[in-house]
Design a protein around this motif. Structure first.
Motif, PDB file in Angstrom:
ATOM      1  N   ALA A 282       0.826  -1.203   0.000  1.00  0.00           N
ATOM      2  CA  ALA A 282       0.000   0.000   0.000  1.00  0.00           C
ATOM      3  C   ALA A 282       0.867   1.261   0.000  1.00  0.00           C
ATOM      4  N   ALA A 283       1.928   1.265   0.802  1.00  0.00           N
ATOM      5  CA  ALA A 283       2.809   2.429   0.869  1.00  0.00           C
ATOM      6  C   ALA A 283       3.549   2.629  -0.451  1.00  0.00           C
ATOM      7  N   SER A 284       3.967   1.530  -1.065  1.00  0.00           N
ATOM      8  CA  SER A 284       4.657   1.616  -2.355  1.00  0.00           C
ATOM      9  C   SER A 284       3.725   2.161  -3.434  1.00  0.00           C
ATOM     10  N   PHE A 285       2.476   1.698  -3.412  1.00  0.00           N
ATOM     11  CA  PHE A 285       1.497   2.195  -4.373  1.00  0.00           C
ATOM     12  C   PHE A 285       1.263   3.687  -4.183  1.00  0.00           C
ATOM     13  N   ALA A 286       1.053   4.112  -2.938  1.00  0.00           N
ATOM     14  CA  ALA A 286       0.782   5.515  -2.667  1.00  0.00           C
ATOM     15  C   ALA A 286       1.957   6.392  -3.089  1.00  0.00           C
ATOM     16  N   ALA A 287       3.168   5.959  -2.752  1.00  0.00           N
ATOM     17  CA  ALA A 287       4.344   6.755  -3.105  1.00  0.00           C
ATOM     18  C   ALA A 287       4.528   6.839  -4.613  1.00  0.00           C
ATOM     19  N   SER A 288       4.315   5.733  -5.314  1.00  0.00           N
ATOM     20  CA  SER A 288       4.495   5.742  -6.765  1.00  0.00           C
ATOM     21  C   SER A 288       3.440   6.609  -7.437  1.00  0.00           C
ATOM     22  N   LEU A 289       2.210   6.620  -6.897  1.00  0.00           N
ATOM     23  CA  LEU A 289       1.166   7.449  -7.485  1.00  0.00           C
ATOM     24  C   LEU A 289       1.435   8.931  -7.220  1.00  0.00           C
ATOM     25  N   GLU A 290       1.938   9.239  -6.035  1.00  0.00           N
ATOM     26  CA  GLU A 290       2.293  10.631  -5.732  1.00  0.00           C
ATOM     27  C   GLU A 290       3.461  11.091  -6.603  1.00  0.00           C
ATOM     28  N   LEU A 291       4.423  10.203  -6.841  1.00  0.00           N
ATOM     29  CA  LEU A 291       5.536  10.534  -7.727  1.00  0.00           C
ATOM     30  C   LEU A 291       5.032  10.778  -9.150  1.00  0.00           C
ATOM     31  N   LEU A 292       4.129   9.928  -9.611  1.00  0.00           N
ATOM     32  CA  LEU A 292       3.548  10.099 -10.939  1.00  0.00           C
ATOM     33  C   LEU A 292       2.807  11.425 -11.046  1.00  0.00           C
ATOM     34  N   HIS A 293       2.066  11.768  -9.994  1.00  0.00           N
ATOM     35  CA  HIS A 293       1.323  13.024 -10.006  1.00  0.00           C
ATOM     36  C   HIS A 293       2.266  14.217 -10.128  1.00  0.00           C
ATOM     37  N   ALA A 294       3.344  14.190  -9.362  1.00  0.00           N
ATOM     38  CA  ALA A 294       4.307  15.288  -9.423  1.00  0.00           C
ATOM     39  C   ALA A 294       4.967  15.357 -10.795  1.00  0.00           C
ATOM     40  N   TRP A 295       5.288  14.195 -11.351  1.00  0.00           N
ATOM     41  CA  TRP A 295       5.935  14.148 -12.661  1.00  0.00           C
ATOM     42  C   TRP A 295       4.968  14.594 -13.759  1.00  0.00           C
ATOM     43  N   ARG A 296       3.698  14.224 -13.632  1.00  0.00           N
ATOM     44  CA  ARG A 296       2.703  14.577 -14.641  1.00  0.00           C
ATOM     45  C   ARG A 296       2.544  16.086 -14.769  1.00  0.00           C
ATOM     46  N   GLY A 297       2.832  16.814 -13.691  1.00  0.00           N
ATOM     47  CA  GLY A 297       2.734  18.266 -13.754  1.00  0.00           C
ATOM     48  C   GLY A 297       3.628  18.885 -14.813  1.00  0.00           C
ATOM     49  N   PHE A 298       4.715  18.201 -15.170  1.00  0.00           N
ATOM     50  CA  PHE A 298       5.617  18.735 -16.191  1.00  0.00           C
ATOM     51  C   PHE A 298       5.003  18.678 -17.592  1.00  0.00           C
ATOM     52  N   LEU A 299       3.923  17.904 -17.773  1.00  0.00           N
ATOM     53  CA  LEU A 299       3.298  17.822 -19.093  1.00  0.00           C
ATOM     54  C   LEU A 299       2.771  19.173 -19.553  1.00  0.00           C
ATOM     55  N   PHE A 300       2.401  20.040 -18.600  1.00  0.00           N
ATOM     56  CA  PHE A 300       1.887  21.351 -18.955  1.00  0.00           C
ATOM     57  C   PHE A 300       3.013  22.278 -19.434  1.00  0.00           C
ATOM     58  N   ARG A 301       4.254  21.880 -19.200  1.00  0.00           N
ATOM     59  CA  ARG A 301       5.358  22.781 -19.507  1.00  0.00           C
ATOM     60  C   ARG A 301       6.378  22.197 -20.468  1.00  0.00           C
ATOM     61  N   ASP A 302       6.439  20.881 -20.551  1.00  0.00           N
ATOM     62  CA  ASP A 302       7.427  20.224 -21.406  1.00  0.00           C
ATOM     63  C   ASP A 302       6.711  19.406 -22.474  1.00  0.00           C
TER      64      ASP A 302
END
Length: 262
Positions: free
Chosen positions: A196-216
């Motif tokens: 569960a912790a691994s899933f949550a961390a990976s999804l939060e990492l994906l969310h942060a990374w996805r933010g770059f789609l608006f700029r890159d």
């Protein structure tokens, strides 16, 4: 992260590859490790349905939701840039979009956000440029009742200079390095034995990374600065996503198999 954003990340990062559908009970279980309550998840799902991204469906595990075709196109487009699955085979031509007129303020703000998400950079009030055409462009323009002309063309000048004009590459490079610094200590301490912790961390990492789609927009290497922080950040994202993937996949599989919980 808001519940609606987490829902998009969940479908894009995990459920799209599993058929793009899930019981509502499983969605609630899946987003619980990120701190979202059942009412928050259900409200986010209802909003997403109203906006045309999800549709209700009856599943063996109970009432559920699946991606609409519009959502599948959006998530597939985003995934190609998030995981860089497109070949770097740029032919030197830019995709130019020229709006016939500026929409009203509220519509213009939505259109600007959508065009940036599709990988377009602004050259002027009505002129946008991207390294490749976006499949969703027609849909995005139609939603805002905006007419435009688009075409492919080469730039009679320095392509790198054109890219720096349409996108703030210097600030973007700095933010990529800041992304690594912000996440390095946090992601490396996640216990891979805790699904569960691994899933949550990976999804939060994906969310942060996805933010770059608006700029890159995923520019070709030939127009990027020689020392590009985006390459280091991409390697960091890929490495930790792969490290946490087995545990995250187990958690997703468990929630889908037992939507109501153990």
């Amino acid at each position: 992260m808001r519940a609606r954003s987490a829902l998009f990340d969940l479908f894009g990062g995990h459920l799209r590859a599993r058929g793009g559908l899930a019981p509502i009970a499983a969605l609630v279980r899946l987003l619980e490790p990120l701190g979202f309550t059942s009412p928050a998840v259900r409200t986010a799902v209802s909003r997403t349905v109203r906006q045309g991204w999800l549709e209700p469906v009856r599943l063996p595990g109970g009432p559920g939701y699946r991606l609409t075709s519009k959502a599948e196109r959006r998530l597939d487009e985003a995934a190609a840039r998030i995981y860089r699955t497109r070949p770097d085979d740029w032919d030197g031509r830019w995709h130019i979009v020229v709006l016939e007129e500026l929409p009203a303020r509220e519509s213009r703000d939505r259109l600007t956000s959508s065009l940036r998400l599709l990988g377009y950079g602004e050259l002027g009030p009505v002129t946008w440029v991207a390294p490749r055409p976006a499949n969703e462009l027609t849909d995005v323009l139609a939603v805002e009742s905006t007419r435009a002309h688009s075409f492919l063309g080469t730039h009679q000048g320095d392509d790198g200079e054109l890219a720096r004009r349409a996108w703030n590459l210097d600030a973007l490079a700095e933010d990529y390095l800041a992304f690594i610094q912000a996440w390095e200590g946090r992601i490396t301490t996640v216990n891979e034995a805790d699904d569960a912790a691994s899933f949550a961390a990976s999804l939060e990492l994906l969310h942060a990374w996805r933010g770059f789609l608006f700029r890159d927009p995923g520019l070709p290497g030939t127009v990027l600065p020689q020392e590009w922080g985006g390459d280091l950040a991409a390697e960091f994202f890929d490495r930790h996503t792969a490290r946490l993937a087995p545990a995250a996949d187990r958690f997703v599989g468990s929630c889908l198999a037992n939507p109501a919980g153990p």
